[in-house]
Design an enzyme around this catalytic site. Structure first.
Site, PDB file in Angstrom:
ATOM      1  N   LYS A  18       0.829  -1.206   0.000  1.00 13.15           N
ATOM      2  CA  LYS A  18       0.000   0.000   0.000  1.00 13.15           C
ATOM      3  C   LYS A  18       0.866   1.259   0.000  1.00 13.15           C
ATOM      4  O   LYS A  18       0.608   2.213  -0.739  1.00 13.15           O
ATOM      5  CB  LYS A  18      -0.925   0.002   1.215  1.00 13.15           C
ATOM      6  CG  LYS A  18      -1.981  -1.076   1.201  1.00 13.15           C
ATOM      7  CD  LYS A  18      -2.812  -1.022   2.472  1.00 13.15           C
ATOM      8  CE  LYS A  18      -3.929  -2.050   2.465  1.00 13.15           C
ATOM      9  NZ  LYS A  18      -4.750  -1.996   3.699  1.00 13.15           N
ATOM     10  N   CYS A  64      -0.471   1.157   6.686  1.00 12.93           N
ATOM     11  CA  CYS A  64      -0.739   0.132   7.693  1.00 12.93           C
ATOM     12  C   CYS A  64      -1.725  -0.899   7.150  1.00 12.93           C
ATOM     13  O   CYS A  64      -2.492  -0.611   6.223  1.00 12.93           O
ATOM     14  CB  CYS A  64      -1.350   0.752   8.959  1.00 12.93           C
ATOM     15  SG  CYS A  64      -0.348   2.029   9.742  1.00 12.93           S
ATOM     16  N   ASP A  65      -1.717  -2.070   7.758  1.00  9.10           N
ATOM     17  CA  ASP A  65      -2.721  -3.075   7.453  1.00  9.10           C
ATOM     18  C   ASP A  65      -2.888  -3.969   8.672  1.00  9.10           C
ATOM     19  O   ASP A  65      -1.937  -4.170   9.433  1.00  9.10           O
ATOM     20  CB  ASP A  65      -2.327  -3.920   6.237  1.00  9.10           C
ATOM     21  CG  ASP A  65      -3.514  -4.709   5.704  1.00  9.10           C
ATOM     22  OD1 ASP A  65      -4.258  -4.144   4.892  1.00  9.10           O
ATOM     23  OD2 ASP A  65      -3.701  -5.866   6.123  1.00  9.10           O
ATOM     24  N   SER A  66      -4.109  -4.481   8.854  1.00 12.07           N
ATOM     25  CA  SER A  66      -4.410  -5.279  10.040  1.00 12.07           C
ATOM     26  C   SER A  66      -5.123  -6.573   9.676  1.00 12.07           C
ATOM     27  O   SER A  66      -5.907  -6.615   8.719  1.00 12.07           O
ATOM     28  CB  SER A  66      -5.297  -4.483  11.006  1.00 12.07           C
ATOM     29  OG  SER A  66      -4.693  -3.282  11.413  1.00 12.07           O
TER      30      SER A  66
END
Length: 207
Positions: A59, A79-81
């Site tokens: 991203k 960010c990624d979760s």
């Protein structure tokens, strides 16, 4: 210094703004499923933390590539979760049917929310990556509560099908670790990452 947030998440933006940092939002446009497939092909034993870092990097690189190499005083954050529960990694449910099934599986149980971070300095071309993980315990919801919660639409587009900063907050009984990680951005970790790039935290805070 300016911070570009490579995410359309209002929750991540709100976390930064409450800490005194007003980011420029530039949402990324990457095929997350394709990124995950490629990452798992490259590393069949990829951990949940490794997965969220790979997704965050993809991203961030997409957004950073839209800036000229000479951009001064700008950091790009992505960010990624994902939620890990019962040894399985789950992301956003997207449909009500999946969200209901997920809540029925995880009610009364525990899980771990992993959030990956990618921070890039456009001045130097240097990047740092890191992941944060927080342990959770979920309330033992009734079928009726699950149906009502899913009907709000909130859990459809968030990692793990819940939030702790919205309508889902009554359903998460224990947060063992940084709450921001669960929301989608660990601020203490971000501070350490900025320092690693030679940028002081108050260089980002609004004057």
């Amino acid at each position: 210094m300016h911070l570009v947030l490579a995410s359309a998440s209002p929750a991540r933006r709100a976390l930064l703004e409450r800490a005194g940092v007003t980011p420029l939002v530039r949402a990324s446009d990457v095929d997350e499923a394709a990124v995950e497939t490629a990452a798992r092909a490259a590393d069949p034993d990829l951990s949940p933390a490794g997965l969220v870092v790979a997704l965050a990097r993809a991203k961030g690189e997409h957004v950073a590539s839209s800036y000229p190499g000479s951009s001064q005083g700008t950091l790009v954050l992505a960010c990624d979760s994902v939620l890990e529960i019962g040894g399985e990694v789950v992301g956003k449910p997207h449909t009500a049917e999946v969200a209901v099934a997920r809540w029925r599986a995880m009610r009364g149980g525990a899980g771990t929310l992993h959030t990956g971070h990618w921070l890039h300095d456009l001045r130097t071309g240097c990047s740092v990556t890191a992941a944060a993980s927080t342990q959770l315990r979920f309330a033992d919801l009734s079928d009726d509560e699950i149906e009502h919660y899913v009907a709000t639409g909130e859990p459809l587009h968030v990692a793990g099908a819940f939030t702790i900063d919205g309508l889902g907050s009554p359903f998460v009984e224990v947060v063992a670790g940084d709450a921001g990680t669960v929301i989608g951005l660990c601020l203490p970790l971000l501070r350490r990452m900025t320092l690693e790039l030679g940028v002081g935290w108050f260089d980002l805070v609004d004057p």
